[in-house]
Design a protein around this motif. Structure first.
Motif, PDB file in Angstrom:
ATOM      1  N   VAL A 148      -9.076   9.140  -1.114  1.00 49.80           N
ATOM      2  CA  VAL A 148      -8.802   9.575   0.253  1.00 49.80           C
ATOM      3  C   VAL A 148      -7.791  10.718   0.258  1.00 49.80           C
ATOM      4  CG1 VAL A 148      -7.761   8.909   2.459  1.00 49.80           C
ATOM      5  CG2 VAL A 148      -9.373   7.375   1.332  1.00 49.80           C
ATOM      6  N   MET A 149      -6.742  10.580  -0.564  1.00 51.45           N
ATOM      7  CA  MET A 149      -5.710  11.627  -0.623  1.00 51.45           C
ATOM      8  C   MET A 149      -6.264  12.941  -1.167  1.00 51.45           C
ATOM      9  SD  MET A 149      -2.398   9.522  -1.955  1.00 51.45           S
ATOM     10  CE  MET A 149      -1.406   8.542  -0.838  1.00 51.45           C
ATOM     11  N   ALA A 150      -7.123  12.842  -2.163  1.00 49.32           N
ATOM     12  CA  ALA A 150      -7.731  14.045  -2.733  1.00 49.32           C
ATOM     13  C   ALA A 150      -8.615  14.737  -1.703  1.00 49.32           C
ATOM     14  CB  ALA A 150      -8.545  13.675  -3.974  1.00 49.32           C
ATOM     15  N   LYS A 151      -9.381  13.944  -0.957  1.00 54.24           N
ATOM     16  CA  LYS A 151     -10.270  14.485   0.069  1.00 54.24           C
ATOM     17  C   LYS A 151      -9.485  15.127   1.200  1.00 54.24           C
ATOM     18  CE  LYS A 151     -14.404  13.202   2.722  1.00 54.24           C
ATOM     19  NZ  LYS A 151     -15.302  12.095   3.087  1.00 54.24           N
ATOM     20  N   MET A 199      -4.020  15.967  -0.076  1.00 52.94           N
ATOM     21  CA  MET A 199      -2.641  15.518  -0.301  1.00 52.94           C
ATOM     22  C   MET A 199      -2.268  15.584  -1.769  1.00 52.94           C
ATOM     23  SD  MET A 199      -2.423  12.251   2.293  1.00 52.94           S
ATOM     24  CE  MET A 199      -0.692  11.945   1.884  1.00 52.94           C
ATOM     25  N   ILE A 200      -3.259  15.567  -2.665  1.00 56.07           N
ATOM     26  CA  ILE A 200      -2.991  15.647  -4.102  1.00 56.07           C
ATOM     27  C   ILE A 200      -3.958  16.646  -4.737  1.00 56.07           C
ATOM     28  CG2 ILE A 200      -2.037  13.337  -4.334  1.00 56.07           C
ATOM     29  CD1 ILE A 200      -4.754  12.382  -5.304  1.00 56.07           C
ATOM     30  N   ALA A 204       0.815  -1.214   0.000  1.00 58.25           N
ATOM     31  CA  ALA A 204       0.000   0.000   0.000  1.00 58.25           C
ATOM     32  C   ALA A 204       0.845   1.259   0.000  1.00 58.25           C
ATOM     33  CB  ALA A 204      -0.934  -0.011   1.209  1.00 58.25           C
ATOM     34  N   VAL A 205       1.991   1.220   0.690  1.00 56.17           N
ATOM     35  CA  VAL A 205       2.872   2.384   0.753  1.00 56.17           C
ATOM     36  C   VAL A 205       3.344   2.781  -0.639  1.00 56.17           C
ATOM     37  CG1 VAL A 205       5.119   3.216   1.555  1.00 56.17           C
ATOM     38  CG2 VAL A 205       3.618   1.965   3.111  1.00 56.17           C
ATOM     39  N   MET A 206       3.675   1.788  -1.463  1.00 57.18           N
ATOM     40  CA  MET A 206       4.137   2.087  -2.816  1.00 57.18           C
ATOM     41  C   MET A 206       3.032   2.740  -3.633  1.00 57.18           C
ATOM     42  SD  MET A 206       5.846  -0.428  -5.718  1.00 57.18           S
ATOM     43  CE  MET A 206       7.423  -0.551  -4.850  1.00 57.18           C
ATOM     44  N   LEU A 207       1.800   2.261  -3.486  1.00 57.53           N
ATOM     45  CA  LEU A 207       0.692   2.852  -4.223  1.00 57.53           C
ATOM     46  C   LEU A 207       0.529   4.320  -3.856  1.00 57.53           C
ATOM     47  CD1 LEU A 207       0.148  -0.150  -4.820  1.00 57.53           C
ATOM     48  CD2 LEU A 207      -2.265   0.263  -4.384  1.00 57.53           C
ATOM     49  N   GLY A 208       0.579   4.608  -2.550  1.00 54.30           N
ATOM     50  CA  GLY A 208       0.442   5.987  -2.102  1.00 54.30           C
ATOM     51  C   GLY A 208       1.558   6.865  -2.621  1.00 54.30           C
ATOM     52  N   LEU A 256       3.365   6.392  -5.352  1.00 54.65           N
ATOM     53  CA  LEU A 256       3.234   6.582  -6.796  1.00 54.65           C
ATOM     54  C   LEU A 256       2.168   7.633  -7.112  1.00 54.65           C
ATOM     55  CD1 LEU A 256       3.436   2.857  -8.007  1.00 54.65           C
ATOM     56  CD2 LEU A 256       5.194   4.614  -8.250  1.00 54.65           C
ATOM     57  N   ILE A 257       1.122   7.696  -6.287  1.00 54.21           N
ATOM     58  CA  ILE A 257       0.068   8.682  -6.493  1.00 54.21           C
ATOM     59  C   ILE A 257       0.580  10.091  -6.207  1.00 54.21           C
ATOM     60  CG2 ILE A 257      -2.162   9.525  -5.645  1.00 54.21           C
ATOM     61  CD1 ILE A 257      -2.882   6.540  -5.124  1.00 54.21           C
ATOM     62  N   THR A 258       1.301  10.257  -5.093  1.00 47.69           N
ATOM     63  CA  THR A 258       1.764  11.590  -4.711  1.00 47.69           C
ATOM     64  C   THR A 258       3.007  12.023  -5.471  1.00 47.69           C
ATOM     65  OG1 THR A 258       3.045  10.655  -2.870  1.00 47.69           O
ATOM     66  CG2 THR A 258       0.817  11.419  -2.389  1.00 47.69           C
ATOM     67  N   GLY A 259       3.916  11.070  -5.725  1.00 46.08           N
ATOM     68  CA  GLY A 259       5.176  11.423  -6.375  1.00 46.08           C
ATOM     69  C   GLY A 259       5.119  11.497  -7.886  1.00 46.08           C
ATOM     70  N   LYS A 260       4.182  10.766  -8.479  1.00 45.11           N
ATOM     71  CA  LYS A 260       4.020  10.726  -9.936  1.00 45.11           C
ATOM     72  C   LYS A 260       5.352  10.483 -10.668  1.00 45.11           C
ATOM     73  CE  LYS A 260       0.086  13.874  -9.620  1.00 45.11           C
ATOM     74  NZ  LYS A 260      -0.487  15.192  -9.984  1.00 45.11           N
ATOM     75  N   PRO A 261       6.073   9.416 -10.299  1.00 42.97           N
ATOM     76  CA  PRO A 261       7.347   9.117 -10.966  1.00 42.97           C
ATOM     77  C   PRO A 261       7.113   8.588 -12.378  1.00 42.97           C
ATOM     78  CG  PRO A 261       6.767   7.321  -9.514  1.00 42.97           C
ATOM     79  CD  PRO A 261       5.735   8.393  -9.293  1.00 42.97           C
ATOM     80  N   PRO A 262       8.158   8.579 -13.212  1.00 42.64           N
ATOM     81  CA  PRO A 262       8.000   8.086 -14.583  1.00 42.64           C
ATOM     82  C   PRO A 262       7.734   6.593 -14.665  1.00 42.64           C
ATOM     83  CG  PRO A 262      10.311   8.578 -14.108  1.00 42.64           C
ATOM     84  CD  PRO A 262       9.509   9.121 -12.976  1.00 42.64           C
ATOM     85  N   VAL A 263       8.103   5.845 -13.626  1.00 45.40           N
ATOM     86  CA  VAL A 263       7.889   4.405 -13.627  1.00 45.40           C
ATOM     87  C   VAL A 263       6.490   4.101 -13.095  1.00 45.40           C
ATOM     88  CG1 VAL A 263       8.809   4.076 -11.295  1.00 45.40           C
ATOM     89  CG2 VAL A 263       8.884   2.189 -12.917  1.00 45.40           C
ATOM     90  N   SER A 264       5.888   3.029 -13.606  1.00 49.31           N
ATOM     91  CA  SER A 264       4.542   2.640 -13.197  1.00 49.31           C
ATOM     92  C   SER A 264       4.535   1.200 -12.705  1.00 49.31           C
ATOM     93  CB  SER A 264       3.581   2.783 -14.385  1.00 49.31           C
ATOM     94  OG  SER A 264       2.352   2.153 -14.101  1.00 49.31           O
TER      95      SER A 264
END
Length: 319
Positions: free
Chosen positions: A312-315, A318-319, A94-98, A100-108
């Motif tokens: 949740v992050m949008a609410k 955080m993003i 779950a930490v990685m998903l969060g 990737l959402i906030t950091g928006k790195p080039p890797v998926s």
């Protein structure tokens, strides 16, 4: 068929991924932990490695730690350097998903191959034993007075403890974008910061903090679970009147470029490892809840988790 002809045919089919890859069950497995030593991913990866050997799924296991950016740095290395390797695994969750959402790195994460969810657990918030604050209520009061004065220490930006802190801020009327969250590249660094009093509050899975809680060096003040956790004298956030509930989970992915047959063979080996005595001991020792999930069910679960975390992050701003 003559023996030499059979061996040639078997080798050709294996190369095409048309045979179950039993050979790699007796060879070396490689596990990449996308975090520095000492944290939940590291503990999980090494426990799985031991279980793979205990189950006879691997004769040896090597580990590599590559921390940073909520696992995105390790993910990028894994995707690029391990492509097509049916003996490689990446610890994630779950930490990685969060991150990737906030950091928006080039890797998926979609560039890698899902294998299995392994465990689930909830976060616990702790104070260093020397803290003048004693309860989560004390923390909230300070947060209301001066949000920046409360340093929340935990995993990478977007980790479940980061999300929980933002959710709490929103619950008590504090601008979640003003929370002072200090991200660490691994659990060992976060633990050192908490014990040293360099952060106000620490958050992580119970397994990472357990020995320090039991020795009295950390004081647990709340958990993010729906009910109290077994073996831990700490109230839930909901008990305290805060509508904050969020779980953590961990799993493993394989590299891109492996065949469906190789994916199935690797999945079978991981599932076999979770049925071993070594894995049962790891679950008990770390207080993990077994949550094995594979195949299409795991694929769809990850998609839902991405969507849920993003909402949740949008609410929470955080993003």
């Amino acid at each position: 068929m003559r023996r030499d002809e059979f061996l040639k045919s078997a080798a050709a089919l294996a190369a095409l991924g048309l045979l179950p890859m039993r050979a790699h069950a007796s060879g070396n497995m490689k596990i990449l932990v996308p975090a520095n030593p000492g944290g939940g991913w590291d503990i999980t990866g090494r426990a799985l490695g031991k279980a793979l050997q205990d189950a006879g799924a691997a004769s040896s296991v090597t580990f590599e730690n590559k921390g940073g950016a909520a696992g995105a740095i390790g993910l990028a290395q894994f995707v690029n350097a391990s492509k097509g390797d049916p003996n490689a695994l990446l610890v994630m969750g779950a930490v990685m998903l969060g991150g990737l959402i906030t950091g928006k790195p080039p890797v998926s994460l979609s560039q890698a191959t899902p294998i299995a969810r392994l465990t689930s657990e909830y976060n616990v918030f702790v104070l260093p034993a020397s803290s003048p604050l004693k309860t989560m209520k004390d923390v909230v009061e300070q947060l209301k007075k001066d949000p920046g004065s409360v340093k929340w220490g935990g995993g990478s930006r977007g980790a479940t403890e980061h999300v929980a802190a933002a959710m709490l801020a929103r619950e008590v009327g504090v601008d979640a974008t003003k929370i002072n969250y200090v991200a660490f590249r691994g659990g060992g660094e976060a633990i050192a910061a908490i014990l040293g009093g360099n952060v106000t509050v620490g958050g992580s899975g119970f397994s990472e903090f357990q020995q320090y809680i039991e020795s009295g060096k950390m004081r647990p003040i709340a958990v993010t679970s729906p009910q109290r956790l077994k073996g831990l004298d700490a109230p839930t956030m909901k008990e305290l009147g805060y509508n904050v509930e969020i779980g953590n989970w961990r799993g493993v992915y394989a590299p891109p470029g492996i065949t469906p047959a190789q994916r199935q063979a690797l999945t079978d080996l991981v599932v076999k490892a979770t049925r071993s005595k070594a894995w049962a001991e790891a679950l008990e020792k770390n207080g993990w809840t077994p949550a094995v999930m594979t195949g299409k069910e795991f694929d769809e679960f990850v998609d839902r988790e991405f969507a849920s975390l993003r909402a949740v992050m949008a609410k929470s701003g955080m993003i």
